[in-house]
Design a protein around this motif. Structure first.
Motif, PDB file in Angstrom:
ATOM      1  N   ASN A   4      -9.102  -0.859   0.617  1.00  0.00           N
ATOM      2  CA  ASN A   4      -8.749   0.189   1.440  1.00  0.00           C
ATOM      3  C   ASN A   4      -9.452  -0.164   3.176  1.00  0.00           C
ATOM      4  N   ILE A   5     -10.581  -0.468   3.001  1.00  0.00           N
ATOM      5  CA  ILE A   5     -11.765  -0.889   3.507  1.00  0.00           C
ATOM      6  C   ILE A   5     -11.519  -1.920   4.594  1.00  0.00           C
ATOM      7  N   PHE A  11      -7.081  -2.683  10.883  1.00  0.00           N
ATOM      8  CA  PHE A  11      -6.125  -1.855  11.565  1.00  0.00           C
ATOM      9  C   PHE A  11      -6.677  -0.975  13.000  1.00  0.00           C
ATOM     10  N   LEU A  12      -8.352  -1.127  13.419  1.00  0.00           N
ATOM     11  CA  LEU A  12      -8.949  -0.797  14.345  1.00  0.00           C
ATOM     12  C   LEU A  12      -8.434  -2.187  14.801  1.00  0.00           C
ATOM     13  N   ASP A 212       0.625   7.256   2.750  1.00  0.00           N
ATOM     14  CA  ASP A 212      -0.385   6.556   2.424  1.00  0.00           C
ATOM     15  C   ASP A 212       0.087   4.949   2.884  1.00  0.00           C
ATOM     16  N   ILE A 213       0.453   4.692   3.458  1.00  0.00           N
ATOM     17  CA  ILE A 213       0.949   3.027   4.028  1.00  0.00           C
ATOM     18  C   ILE A 213      -0.190   1.853   3.541  1.00  0.00           C
ATOM     19  N   HIS A 214      -1.546   1.873   3.439  1.00  0.00           N
ATOM     20  CA  HIS A 214      -2.290   1.817   3.474  1.00  0.00           C
ATOM     21  C   HIS A 214      -3.176   1.745   2.028  1.00  0.00           C
ATOM     22  N   ILE A 236       6.197   2.569  14.080  1.00  0.00           N
ATOM     23  CA  ILE A 236       4.976   2.501  14.455  1.00  0.00           C
ATOM     24  C   ILE A 236       3.945   2.904  12.768  1.00  0.00           C
ATOM     25  N   ASP A 237       2.058   1.888  13.655  1.00  0.00           N
ATOM     26  CA  ASP A 237       1.687   2.122  12.139  1.00  0.00           C
ATOM     27  C   ASP A 237       0.525   3.407  12.484  1.00  0.00           C
ATOM     28  N   THR A 238       0.065   3.836  11.800  1.00  0.00           N
ATOM     29  CA  THR A 238      -1.108   5.023  12.584  1.00  0.00           C
ATOM     30  C   THR A 238      -1.935   5.313  11.505  1.00  0.00           C
ATOM     31  N   PHE A 239      -2.415   3.662  10.850  1.00  0.00           N
ATOM     32  CA  PHE A 239      -3.340   3.920   9.160  1.00  0.00           C
ATOM     33  C   PHE A 239      -2.082   4.597   7.983  1.00  0.00           C
TER      34      PHE A 239
END
Length: 259
Positions: A4-5, A11-12, A212-214, A236-239
């Motif tokens: 997850n990290i 993502f960032l 929760d796609i990640h 769109i991926d918002t995390f």
């Protein structure tokens, strides 16, 4: 946890705000919805709904189901702990409200009700919408119904069912859902199954949100597969969420947006 990290750091690195978006459709969504700073009165209702659950120390028997309604876990849990650990966060509930408020879908399907924290946001976003929400655990959905009644949320039909069984034989109104919120089973197999079962119901204006796609490498694989379907035009991926659109007038594009 390490997975997850790593996913969040990636993502960032890849994410943008409105200044990196050149699609007018997505730019308007980001600036007028995602980054809308208005303090809506409905936020107070969402907060009170949440606090009511967090103050409820009663216990219920929580049952989770596998494929074909096979019970694979059952345990007693306090309602406040379910709300604290399994429900949508306050920030995401407000964003979900804004998305529904922005698009004003007449019909909404939610896969995975729990105690209705997301359900209440969906409802308040468009009080004239017709919402169907699906939940596998009968005790949990019963508590949700009581909570919805307590807050006079009357445009929601709660259905206790195993998800894939229902989606194979849905009610007619489910086939016309303009917005679908997927939050029922965070596994690659189940996510892709629900996606494929519902794909024949899409319209040009459909909005689908995957939670929760990640969550895991498994869910990230599911998200990548979904992105590459030819019917999926804009993602769109918002995390926390993966949001997809089927607008044939758009070019196929993938966005990673900070919210």
């Amino acid at each position: 946890m390490l997975q997850n990290i790593k996913s969040y750091l990636k993502f960032l690195w890849n994410s943008k705000n409105q200044h990196g978006v050149h699609s007018p459709f997505v730019y308007n969504l980001v600036t007028k919805c995602f980054y809308d700073k208005k303090n809506y009165p409905e936020y107070s209702i969402l907060k009170n709904y949440r606090n009511s659950l967090l103050e409820n120390k009663n216990t219920i028997e929580v049952t989770d189901f596998g494929a074909g309604s096979r019970v694979f876990k059952s345990n007693t849990r306090a309602i406040n702990q379910i709300a604290k650990n399994a429900g949508i966060s306050s920030k995401r509930a407000e964003l979900l409200f804004r998305i529904v408020n922005y698009f004003q879908p007449e019909t909404i399907l939610e896969i995975g009700t729990s105690l209705g924290l997301a359900t209440s946001a969906l409802s308040l976003g468009n009080k004239n919408s017709k919402i169907i929400t699906l939940e596998g655990c009968p005790q949990t959905i019963n508590e949700c119904q009581l909570q919805l009644q307590k807050f006079n949320i009357n445009n929601v039909e709660c259905i206790n069912t195993e998800f894939s069984s229902y989606l194979k034989n849905p009610k007619p109104e489910t086939r016309n859902s303009k917005l679908i919120y997927f939050d029922g089973n965070h596994s690659k197999k189940a996510t892709l199954e629900y996606f494929e079962l519902l794909l024949p119901t899409i319209t040009n204006d459909s909005v689908w949100i995957f939670d929760d796609i990640h969550w895991s490498a498994d869910m990230e694989e599911a998200w990548e597969i979904i992105k590459n379907y030819p019917q999926v035009i804009v993602t769109i991926d918002t995390f926390q969420w993966g949001i997809i659109f089927f607008r044939i007038e758009q070019e196929k594009e993938h966005f990673v947006i900070r919210t």
